[in-house]
Structures are given as structure tokens and as C-alpha cells.
Write a protein that holds these residues in place. Sequence first.
Motif, short mmCIF file in Angstrom:
data_model
loop_
_atom_site.label_atom_id
_atom_site.label_comp_id
_atom_site.label_asym_id
_atom_site.label_seq_id
_atom_site.Cartn_x
_atom_site.Cartn_y
_atom_site.Cartn_z
N TYR A 123 -34.36 -19.84 39.05
CA TYR A 123 -34.02 -20.33 37.71
C TYR A 123 -32.77 -19.65 37.10
CZ TYR A 123 -39.15 -20.80 37.91
OH TYR A 123 -40.44 -21.22 38.12
N MET A 124 -32.18 -20.46 36.03
CA MET A 124 -31.02 -20.17 35.49
C MET A 124 -31.18 -19.56 34.05
SD MET A 124 -28.30 -22.90 36.98
CE MET A 124 -28.95 -24.26 36.21
N TYR A 125 -30.48 -18.64 33.58
CA TYR A 125 -30.81 -17.95 32.24
C TYR A 125 -29.63 -18.56 31.67
CZ TYR A 125 -28.46 -13.96 34.25
OH TYR A 125 -27.25 -13.12 34.91
N GLU A 126 -29.59 -18.52 30.12
CA GLU A 126 -28.54 -19.35 29.46
C GLU A 126 -27.20 -18.43 29.50
OE1 GLU A 126 -29.95 -20.71 25.55
OE2 GLU A 126 -31.36 -19.23 25.71
N GLN A 127 -26.06 -18.84 28.85
CA GLN A 127 -24.82 -18.23 28.68
C GLN A 127 -25.04 -17.11 27.55
OE1 GLN A 127 -25.87 -21.05 27.05
NE2 GLN A 127 -24.22 -21.67 25.69
N ALA A 128 -24.25 -16.11 28.00
CA ALA A 128 -23.99 -14.86 26.91
C ALA A 128 -23.24 -15.49 25.82
CB ALA A 128 -23.29 -13.84 27.51
N LEU A 129 -23.55 -14.69 24.46
CA LEU A 129 -22.63 -15.34 23.17
C LEU A 129 -22.08 -13.98 22.57
CD1 LEU A 129 -25.15 -17.75 21.89
CD2 LEU A 129 -23.03 -18.34 22.71
N PRO A 130 -20.99 -13.97 21.81
CA PRO A 130 -20.18 -15.44 21.79
C PRO A 130 -19.40 -15.35 23.14
CG PRO A 130 -19.36 -13.55 20.55
CD PRO A 130 -20.46 -13.04 20.98
N SER A 131 -18.94 -16.40 23.63
CA SER A 131 -18.20 -16.73 24.76
C SER A 131 -18.70 -17.86 25.57
CB SER A 131 -18.06 -15.50 25.58
OG SER A 131 -19.05 -15.57 26.63
N GLY A 132 -20.05 -18.51 25.42
CA GLY A 132 -20.62 -19.46 26.34
C GLY A 132 -20.27 -20.90 26.14
N LEU A 133 -19.28 -21.25 25.17
CA LEU A 133 -19.52 -22.65 24.98
C LEU A 133 -18.58 -23.53 25.91
CD1 LEU A 133 -18.99 -22.38 21.13
CD2 LEU A 133 -20.89 -23.16 22.24
N THR A 134 -19.10 -24.34 26.52
CA THR A 134 -18.55 -25.29 27.51
C THR A 134 -18.71 -26.73 27.33
OG1 THR A 134 -20.50 -25.47 29.02
CG2 THR A 134 -18.96 -23.18 29.21
N PRO A 135 -18.28 -27.65 28.20
CA PRO A 135 -18.67 -29.14 27.74
C PRO A 135 -19.95 -29.37 28.23
CG PRO A 135 -16.59 -28.62 29.17
CD PRO A 135 -17.36 -27.45 29.15
N TYR A 136 -21.09 -28.56 28.08
CA TYR A 136 -22.35 -28.95 28.68
C TYR A 136 -23.32 -28.32 27.78
CZ TYR A 136 -20.26 -29.76 33.57
OH TYR A 136 -19.53 -30.43 34.36
N GLY A 137 -24.57 -28.73 27.80
CA GLY A 137 -25.54 -28.40 26.90
C GLY A 137 -26.69 -27.83 27.72
N PHE A 138 -27.22 -26.66 27.44
CA PHE A 138 -28.07 -25.77 28.13
C PHE A 138 -29.35 -26.69 28.08
CE2 PHE A 138 -31.56 -22.66 28.98
CZ PHE A 138 -30.99 -22.21 30.26
N ARG A 139 -30.01 -26.92 29.23
CA ARG A 139 -31.20 -27.55 28.92
C ARG A 139 -32.54 -26.66 29.25
NH1 ARG A 139 -32.81 -32.44 33.42
NH2 ARG A 139 -34.97 -32.49 32.95
N ALA A 140 -32.94 -26.24 28.16
CA ALA A 140 -34.03 -25.20 28.08
C ALA A 140 -35.18 -25.89 28.64
CB ALA A 140 -34.24 -24.73 26.69
N GLN A 141 -35.70 -25.58 29.61
CA GLN A 141 -36.82 -25.93 30.34
C GLN A 141 -38.22 -25.17 30.59
OE1 GLN A 141 -34.92 -27.49 33.98
NE2 GLN A 141 -35.58 -29.56 33.59
N ALA A 142 -37.90 -23.90 31.11
CA ALA A 142 -38.81 -23.15 31.15
C ALA A 142 -38.81 -21.97 30.19
CB ALA A 142 -38.89 -22.65 32.63
N PHE A 143 -40.10 -21.82 29.46
CA PHE A 143 -40.14 -20.79 28.35
C PHE A 143 -41.07 -19.89 28.70
CE2 PHE A 143 -37.85 -22.95 25.03
CZ PHE A 143 -37.93 -24.45 25.49
#
Lengths: 203, 203, 203, 203, 203, 203
Positions: A123-143
Motif C-alpha cells: 500500500y501507499m500512504y498519502e503525500q506529506a503536507l505542505p509540499s505534496g501538490l502534484t499533477p495527480y489526485g491521490f486515490r484514497a481506497q483503503a481506510f
Amino acid sequence: MNIIVFSPHPDDAEVLMGGTIAKYAQKGHDVLIVVVTIPIQKEKRIEESKKAAAILGARLSILDLNPHELVFNRRTVETFDSVIRDFPPDIIYTSWIHDSHQDHITVSRATIAAARRNRCSLYMYEQALPSGLTPYGFRAQAFVDISDTIELKIKSVSAHQSQIQSFSEQWVQGIIARATYMGFQISTKYAEAFEVVKEIKDI
Amino acid sequence: MNIIVFSPHPDDAEVLMGGTIAKYAQKGHDVLIVVVTIPIQKEKRIEESKKAAAILGARLSILDLNPHELVFNRRTVETFDSVIRDFPPDIIYTSWIHDSHQDHITVSRATIAAARRNRCSLYMYEQALPSGLTPYGFRAQAFVDISDTIELKIKSVSAHQSQIQSFSEQWVQGIIARATYMGFQISTKYAEAFEVVKEIKDI
Amino acid sequence: MNIIVFSPHPDDAEVLMGGTIAKYAQKGHDVLIVVVTIPIQKEKRIEESKKAAAILGARLSILDLNPHELVFNRRTVETFDSVIRDFPPDIIYTSWIHDSHQDHITVSRATIAAARRNRCSLYMYEQALPSGLTPYGFRAQAFVDISDTIELKIKSVSAHQSQIQSFSEQWVQGIIARATYMGFQISTKYAEAFEVVKEIKDI
Amino acid sequence: MNIIVFSPHPDDAEVLMGGTIAKYAQKGHDVLIVVVTIPIQKEKRIEESKKAAAILGARLSILDLNPHELVFNRRTVETFDSVIRDFPPDIIYTSWIHDSHQDHITVSRATIAAARRNRCSLYMYEQALPSGLTPYGFRAQAFVDISDTIELKIKSVSAHQSQIQSFSEQWVQGIIARATYMGFQISTKYAEAFEVVKEIKDI
Amino acid sequence: MNIIVFSPHPDDAEVLMGGTIAKYAQKGHDVLIVVVTIPIQKEKRIEESKKAAAILGARLSILDLNPHELVFNRRTVETFDSVIRDFPPDIIYTSWIHDSHQDHITVSRATIAAARRNRCSLYMYEQALPSGLTPYGFRAQAFVDISDTIELKIKSVSAHQSQIQSFSEQWVQGIIARATYMGFQISTKYAEAFEVVKEIKDI
Amino acid sequence: MNIIVFSPHPDDAEVLMGGTIAKYAQKGHDVLIVVVTIPIQKEKRIEESKKAAAILGARLSILDLNPHELVFNRRTVETFDSVIRDFPPDIIYTSWIHDSHQDHITVSRATIAAARRNRCSLYMYEQALPSGLTPYGFRAQAFVDISDTIELKIKSVSAHQSQIQSFSEQWVQGIIARATYMGFQISTKYAEAFEVVKEIKDI
């Protein structure tokens, strides 16, 4: 189960999945946090990481790779290979492949390559903030519902005093807001969210 | 026509598009397999590659780049440039840009960069298995019916004895299963599938 | 656990996840297959579905919606709502949102809408074949090892005699090839693969 | 070869792939343009379409579906099925699945569903302009050099006098600019570009 | 406002957003073009860049990084960091993350990493041509009407005599065609288009 | 400027971009909230919407389309066309095309189709929660700092008493958490985030 959490820098594991780590630990699983590189304040940050890992009930390993040589190449993958060989994981967590930070991208790609036998979940966790804005949207799937471990998570994050100093108190507030926001998505108080690379489902 | 097949390691070309290569060769086209790097057992694997290429009716070129220096940079692109200059292709096949393996990604990116004149078609074959799971789904777009060349394909794959030893007989069964599965998608017995980067259609 | 499998037509559930259904049933979970519409040969196909469900150990419900009125609108979502209300699921499986077939797309979208409380996990199985090619690549994320239930799966598929007649024996071979191919990806004999919409992870 | 071009409205086929149609016709292939619906000025636009098809050397069929009933459902797919049954195609061209216009999306989806046997190739042309901006970027993959047929294309577009009146002369300039821009990408004067849904490659 | 335009090589800024740069300059904004690397003809190309920047009314900075060492690593990000520190931008423009050219990808990724504070807007311009075809479609989102500055743009492009010589006159025609095509999309004569990474909207 | 905000149901506009609406209104812009359909409690919810719009300083229009007939077809697009004709917008906001709810998808698609002249900017706000999980990740691109209008936003949300009753107080906490989380991304206290469909940039 054996669970490896690759953390590009100290604090990434705690900030982005500290509640999940604590939950695994409480259920008796063996969690190993692997900090890949420490660009500055090495001693201080190792101290903080040790405290944070202890709070969560996880083991800690510091790869301490040279941050100026950390790129996605065979050498890095071989290093990750040896981590996996020494502590054969049932599940691996790593950073997001579409993060903005060069080290997060490299760690994500090296993990995906090193997990090539496909016999464990990844699994991949999300980006850290602030600093993570990229041309992609994180797809939150597993909670993971972390309502029971949110306090341990905040405590482990707070162990990283150097970061609170550099980002201000708003940093912790942002972390709590994210957990609240993710929790809201599954109708609970606090949650952490992951994108699935691959999952070996045990039925 | 001149057709270049970039193969990150020995066997990738055979495993992922051996049937298509044989078909081109049987129609009188000139196919050049370019093996980029050989991380281990160099002599043995060159021998196997020679046998496999001969079975398919293709030429073979071994770049033999140092696997620890193989990254996506100007040097690698220049090497690929010179391959293309020496054997001007009408069509190029390369590995998948979203593969999990660092060498496959590098070869894919370097091929795309080297094919920048856009005067030839460029396709990507699938990921190798097991090892290819990434946060992307392969988009099978272009299908080649290989029912007539499946035997040559399996023969060429079987020439890579070292791989059969390391992956077991299940490896060949998986390769046949993939060809059957892809064939089923276009209502034939066996097929190979590709994702299109660009295609100069000749009407 | 309660598990709902939405099947646009008879046989989709068996073809695309019969091994997984059998595995859930063997572990004592309660699986409900919901067939949404039956465009032709209604009686015959209901008979076949009953046989197939019995083989897998699942319950069967036939919504029997009018295939010419089946579009993604409030009425369809309300029908799915009532299925979920009557059999509150822990996990839902549905068709792929990027399938080529209008009914598969509608069933996928209606399931996603009906599962809006987000208190259960939701997975999509693959497209049926031949017929599923679209401008998207399926992202195989979650794998279930079905080596122990492949025989039940094939038996349940074979209960759909009308389909074997219309697609020929190659149909069953293609289904086995897909299971072999997916199994190869996780180093086992047979597997089924799913894309994750959302997953409530229980740690 | 038999080639079907689904055109949601009169002029879409000519504007977006008139050069390619002319090229097929000149090589002796049988091209059928299928106009799906004509929301306004029906008689006038049919006249224009007949002239345009004649200029390109293609046959013309007008489905004349009711524009207020044109949605992606079984009825529409059945209509497309019968087109394909009456004129079995080797290749189909259709509108882009991510276009902004409801009719273009419906025609694209219905074509993909109707082409489910997967025994022919299927391509999508670009969005019409102005009006096509959506949250997607068109992936230009397959290019046809239309330098030899650009004049026929412009002539066929100009047969749609009603559109030139409503969009002004800039409309034709935009069409030429697009062909120039696409041509530039493959180092020729004029080209048309397509996204590949599936392609049965003939080697 | 301060605006930074990262240009992997001389001419990228002019070719892909010269009209936009001229427009900012005319409104009194301070635009800094940062040329990252110059693989060949260094002196000549610096001269051309100076002329072009002067025509557009922009400042010029030449990083002159070694093209054989330009990869996406910490060193490159640090270099970009110092550019941003010295000239704190309100808006940054950079190359497309999905470009085919290794330098364009590296510049894009390094800009995204260096802009991590997220306090400025960040846009990507398109790929250069010919050479930009990759497995991605550019998502044209943000349009600037450059009808008033198209002449300055062409003049600035024409200052790059070395490129006109190597690409022929068709190069300039292709650039005009792209501007016409993009202009057509928003119903104006000429436009330039960008993909948005992040935007701090000022209401 | 004239700004249209399409709101599938009452409260969507307030929940997802109330702070942005208030900001536009405070700057003297004319904001029109267009509620598309009201499935239940019509009178009560109209009352609440009126109060909420007044709090934000926006005008309100209720289309009151029949929720059982609301699909993406020509009729719906024509209705949206007439809204745009009566109140020619400089900017349009609409729901997310990848939302889970059938009405949100329909409103998004109909807005994109109706905005086909491309002479105005068009943004999509996020999905509502809980209920929005789909196989897509929202791409937060355009951020509006709403630290000054967060109180108005919460007040307008709280005007929807019927919703607070059905979702509990946690609903408002989730909304604040999202604003905090989005604010954190651009280093401010509260923000709202949008995905860009198209933007006519005014330099």
C-alpha cells in the motif's frame, strides 16, 4: 504478521500512518519502520524517531542513505531487497508514487521494484503536507479507522519537536484535520487512507 | 521493414512478444532484438539469447550496459540514439513505461526519448511476471494473433534454461496462459498485446 | 460476513469471481448473487443460475429488470438500495465501471451510488470476454488465490450450458487461462483479481 | 476492406477524419459514413452530407435517431448492432468517449459496446471544436498523413455551408490549423490523429 | 507579480509560451526566463536567447547545468530552490511532466519539488514538437488569448536562427498552427494552453 | 463578473464552496446558485436554501427537475443552456464528473456540455461526504483561501437544519476538517479546492 513501513524521512510514517501502525502493534503484529534518509540534523532526528517508534510500539531501522545519492537505481533497489530479506513482510507500506518530493518518489518506486515477488500486499500512504501538490489526485481506497489510536498518533508526531518548530503548531492541526476528513468519509471519527498497489486477500 | 525490439534483459523480448517477432521474420521483415543489460550469468545468458533469437529468425545485439549505471539520462538516450541511427526502424517495440522494474522503466523512457523524430511507430509490450504489479493497469490495445507462431515462441522461451531453473516450469505455463488469455480477447487461440505510444498508419 | 455480488447477467458472477465466491462460502460467509437482468432465454438461464449458485454455495436473487429500461438513473439506484437494505453487506462486489457493455457499466455505477454510506468494502471484478475491450486498462489490485476452488468455479461456469453452446468450448479454456494468468502474478496456480473502489480495513 | 465511420451529426466525420476517409476510398476501400442524428435543419444537412460524402468517395447512411431519445441504452446499441451486421467492418471509427457533447459520448459508448466481438479494429477521432473541452486530454496515438487529401477534406467540410454560416470562416481555418499541427507532430504537412480502442494488427 | 519560466533548453519558453510572456511583460509584470541547460552550440544559443528574451520583455538567467548530469535528484532541486529564493515567484511555469525528453521531465519534476511551499501557482506548458509524443495526452486546461502578442512570439521564436536552420521553415508554421488551433478552442485567433499543477486563486 | 454555481441538490453549493461564494459576493460579483433537483422535503429544503444563499450574498434559482427523469440527455442540456443564456457567466462551478451520486454526475456532464462555447472558465468542486467514494481521486488544483469567510460558510451550511438532523453534528465537523485540510495544503487556515475543466486566463 510482519509489516514494513518505508519512511523516506523521519516522521513520514508517523504523520501519514501513525494510527495504523499503533493499531497493528496493539494487535500483536511486528511493525518495522525503515527511515531511508536524514538530510539534516541527523542526531536530533534519530532521537525523535526512536521516541516516536516507541510510542507507537514499532521497531525502527535507519538506512541513513546519502540524500544526494538517493535515486531510483539498482543500488537503491538492492538496499530495499536486503531489508525485505531480513524481515520478510506480509504487508508493506510505502510513500506515494506521485508525491512531489524526489525522495518520496524514489522510495515508492524502489519499494514497488523490491516487492516484485508479489507474495505480500503493498500500500501507499498519502503525500506529506505542505509540499505534496502534484499533477495527480491521490486515490484514497483503503481506510483504517484510527479513532482508538489517534492520541498515540498525535503523541508520536509530537515527538518530532524539530518539525513542530519548523512548521509551527498548524502542522499538528493539519494532521488532525486530515484524519478527521478521512474519518468522515467512512462515517467514523478518525481514519487514515491508502492507495492499493497490490493486495493478497486472505479469505 | 526494419523492426527494433528493445529488451531490457535477455528473455524479455521472447517472453513478451516472441510470437510477434517470429511472425515479422516469417514475412521477410528484418527484426533486431537489442538486449540492454545482463545483470548476472553474462556468458550463459548471451548464449541463451543467441539460441532464442535464431529460433525466432531475428538478429541480436547486446548493448551490455552496466546495470548499476543504467538510469534514464542523456547518456542512455544517446546509446539508444546510435542504435536507431545504425538500423533505421519503421517500427520500435519497447518495455512498458509503468513496469515495476527499474530497468524496464528506464528502457521504456529512453526509447520514447530516442524515437523523438516521430517517423516510426512505437509500441510497448507488457510487464514480465511475476514482478510487474504496479499502481497502473496495462492498456492492451494492439493485438497480434500468434496462433501460428506460438510454438516458436515457447521454443525461444525454453532456450532460456537458466530462467526455467530459477522460476520453475510454472513460468512457461504462465506464458502460455497469458497468450491464451490475450487470444481469447480477440476470439483466436493465442495472441500478444501491446500498448500504443504512437503509430504512423499506412493507408 | 454478508457479501453481495451484483451480476449484470447470469454467469458474470461465476465467470469472473466464482472461485472467490466458493471460498467465502466454504469459510461460512453468506454470499448473495444478485442477477440484475436477463435479456434472452429467461427461464433457461434462471435454471442455469440456480444450479451454478448451488455449486458455489451461494444464495441467488433475480432482480429481472427490463433490459431496455436499465440505465443509470434514480430508479435503478433505488432498486439497488433496497437490495442493500434487505441484506446489509460487509463487502460488495460489482462489475467494472470501464466495461464495454452498457449493462455492466450501469450495474457498476448503480452499485457505487447505492454503497454511498461507505460502511462496507466495494470491489469491481474484470470485464467479461470476449467483449470487454475499452479505452481503459483494468487495474488488477486485489488478488484471491482460488487454487482450492478452481474446480467448483469451472463446474459453476459449466452449469451455464447455453453460454457454452453460443461461445464454444474455447470459452471455458479462456476462463481457465485468465485464472492461470492471474495466479501466475502472485506465484500461485489460479487466482481472481479485483479493482478496489473502497475498502474498510479491519486490523 | 469495409470501414464504418460513425458520425454523431452531419460533418463530424468530414471535420475530424475527412482526409483519412478520402485516403481509404482512393485505395479502393469501401467506407460507410453513418450519421446518427440530425437535431435541426434536417433536409438541408442531409443534402450537405450527401455532397460531402460524394467528395470523399464514401457511402452515406442516415440513422436519423431522435436526438431527444439518444442515450446509451440497449436500444441504441441494438441499432448500432444492425449497422455492423449489414456491413461487417474490418475497421470502425467513432467519436471520442471523453468528448463534451452528449451525442458524441453516446455514439462512442454505443460503438464500443456494439464492437464487442473484437474481431475488428476500433479507433476514436478527436472532439469537435469549439465545444470539446472536458476534464480529459485527447491521447493522439495513431496518425494518418493526409497531405495528399487535405484538399478533398476541406472541400468536403466546405460542403457543410450551414456550419460555415453559423461558425464563420474561422471554423475552416481552425480545421486546417489542427491538420497542420497534427502533421507537424509526425514531420509531415497535414495529418489526422486517433486514439486506439483496439487494433487487430495484420502482420 | 514575479513570474518564473523554467525553460529546459533555449527556445522552449518562446515556442511554448512566448505570447503569454509578452502579455505579462506588457502588463508590467516581471518575468524571468531560466534556461536550464544548453547541450550544444552554447555561445550561439545564449546569444539567440538574449535576443528572444529582449523581444518579449523578459529577463534571462542561464543555469547552464551539465546536460549529462541533469537528472531528478536533490542537487537539481537545490539549484531550483535557489532560483526561487532569489526571485520569489507569484507564478511559475515549467515543462510538462509527461514530455518525452529527459530534460523536460527532469525540469518539470524539479520545479514541482522546488515549489513545495505551495504559496505560488504552478502551470506546465506543452511538449515541444516534433519530439513530444508519449503515452499521455496533454490536458489543455488554462488558456491565454495571445492574439495581441502572436507577432512578438513569432519574432522571439525567429531569434533562434539555429533552430530554424535545423528544423526548416515548417517549424515556425507548426508553431503558428498550434496557436491557431488552441485559439480556436476558445473562439479567438491565437492562444497558448497550459495544464494546471496548482493555482492559488485570488478572488 | 457573473458566476453560476450549479448545485445538484440544496446544500451542495454551500458545503463544497460556500466560502468561495461568499468571497465573490463580498468583492461585488454576482453569484447565482442553481439548485437542480430536490428529491424530498421540497418546501423545507427550499426554505433552507433561501436562508443559506442570503447568508452568502448569492442569488438563488431552483430548477426543480424531476429527480426520476434527471439523466444526461439533450433535454437536461437544453435546460442548462437556458440558464446560461439568461445569466451569461464569466465563470461556472459545477459538481465533480467522477462523483458517486447519479445526480452529481449528470449535473457535471450537462454543465460541461452546456458550456461548450468555451468562452467562460469552468471548475468542478469536490464530492459531498459521506457518499463520494469512487474509483477516482479528486485532483485538487485550484485553491481559494476562505479563512475570512469560513464563518459565513458554516452559517450557510447550518441553515440546512434538515441535513444536520439526518447526518448528525459530525457532518459540520467533517466540513470544517476538509476546509482545514485544504487550507493546510496552501499554508493558510481554511481553503476550498477545485478541479479545473477549462480556464480563460485574464492577464
